[in-house]
Design a protein around this motif. Structure first.
Motif: not given
Length: 387
Positions: A282-293
């Motif tokens: 999830e950390l590597l693929g979930d779009e909900r973390f895109a804003d944290n990159e």
């Protein structure tokens, strides 16, 4: 008079081995713009200017350029040393700096000579109290019991009040300490070095009775203890424990009668701090973390077994991932049996399988690993037979 209360710059501190000088420089440049735009008269810095007693050349350069720019923007500076600073190094050539309106207060008894700055309503006396370690100053006052910070600051503030009564006018005190009454959201993070051993060095707020405003430093989150006593916090985030806490300073106005309005001034956050939690996939693929990159990232991986090359994989998506914790959502109870009991009457393959299950939170060997174990044990048996 307009006063900008700030503290805990910690120039030279690293963030998980990464230099913070560039980001701090951006924040201090924004602080200078606040001074210029809001027509600040005095910038008060309540300790921990540097992060180390031996700051680097680059740290000194940032401090010098910031002080020069604050002065050019129209404000004087009153600055004290904190528990991270070397009083001798920070105070070097302070006498000459004061001629330019940069007042650096580091000597243990310098509070007796307030910095007096006058506005349209008369004088304002700034009593800067450097960080005073009881064991290092008590020999100066052999007839006074000075074993705790409460006793030291009580002794100092008695003299401040006596001096103020003789001088008259309005007053501001700067102090770097752990004052009682800290709001839970502003409690010390893992950056502040412990100066509260056994609770003996917590200073009651009543010690600071008297002045119109008390500018406190040491705690890295803003906190309002009373309308006239506040922590500004650090201008930059220095640990994940500070994530989400606003960064800025207090704009304090003194009118003819004393304390006027107090306003919080936000400063920019060059890079956010984010704590992300979930299975590695999830950390590597979930779009909900895109804003944290682009954030500083602390990753909490919840897989049952710690994934291989976790940090390398995470940094492929989050280049500024600097912390990794493995907190599995499923934790297998290993029981209380001794090692001897666990291996009793078991074959070598079973012992190895049990070991893997024990260290991998309940997950035993894969089929490939079982075959590899059998192959290795077989080769070992052949060697022993031929020996």
């Amino acid at each position: 008079m307009k006063i900008l209360h700030t503290s805990d710059w910690h120039i030279g501190r690293t963030f998980h081995t990464h230099s913070t000088l560039e980001h701090l420089g951006q924040v201090l440049a924004a602080l200078v713009e606040v001074v210029r735009e809001r027509q600040i008269d005095v910038v008060a810095v309540a300790g921990d200017v540097f992060d180390s007693a031996m700051p680097s050349k680059e740290a000194f350069t940032l401090l010098a350029s910031t002080l020069r720019d604050i002065k050019a923007a129209g404000a004087a500076v009153v600055m004290t040393s904190g528990n991270h600073d070397s009083a001798a190094r920070l105070g070097f050539q302070a006498e000459w700096a004061s001629l330019a309106g940069i007042h650096v207060i580091t000597r243990h008894d310098q509070y007796r000579e307030p910095v007096t700055i006058t506005d349209a309503h008369g004088p304002v006396h700034f009593y800067g109290i450097p960080y005073l370690e009881p064991v290092l100053i008590r020999h100066h006052y052999p007839d006074v019991v000075l074993k705790t910070h409460e006793q030291v600051l009580g002794f100092v503030m008695d003299q401040v009040r006596d001096d103020l009564a003789a001088r008259g006018g309005r007053s501001v005190v700067l102090s770097h300490c752990f004052a009682a009454g800290i709001a839970p959201a502003a409690e010390a993070s893992d950056v502040e070095r412990d100066i509260t051993a056994g609770g003996l060095d917590v200073v009651p707020l009543s010690v600071f009775d008297g002045p119109d405003y008390v500018a406190l430093g040491h705690i890295h989150g803003r906190s309002t203890l009373t309308e006239r006593a506040r922590y500004s916090g650090a201008p930059l985030h220095y640990s994940f424990g500070e994530a989400g806490k606003p960064r800025g300073g207090w704009l304090v106005e003194l009118n003819a009668d004393g304390l006027g309005p107090v306003e919080w001034i936000d400063l920019p956050v060059p890079r956010r701090l984010s704590e992300l939690r979930g299975p590695m996939d999830e950390l590597l693929g979930d779009e909900r973390f895109a804003d944290n990159e682009g954030d500083w990232v602390k990753a909490i991986v919840t897989d049952q077994v710690r994934p291989l090359d976790s940090m390398k994989k995470l940094q492929g998506r989050f280049p500024h991932c600097v912390m990794l914790e493995h907190r599995p959502t499923i934790v297998v109870d290993a029981g209380v049996a001794t090692y001897a009991e666990r291996i009793k009457e078991k074959s070598d393959p079973d012992i190895i399988a049990g070991f893997l299950e024990y260290v991998r939170n309940g997950e035993g060997p894969t089929e490939f690993e079982r075959e590899l174990i059998a192959e290795v044990l077989n080769e070992q048996g052949i060697r022993q037979a031929n020996a």
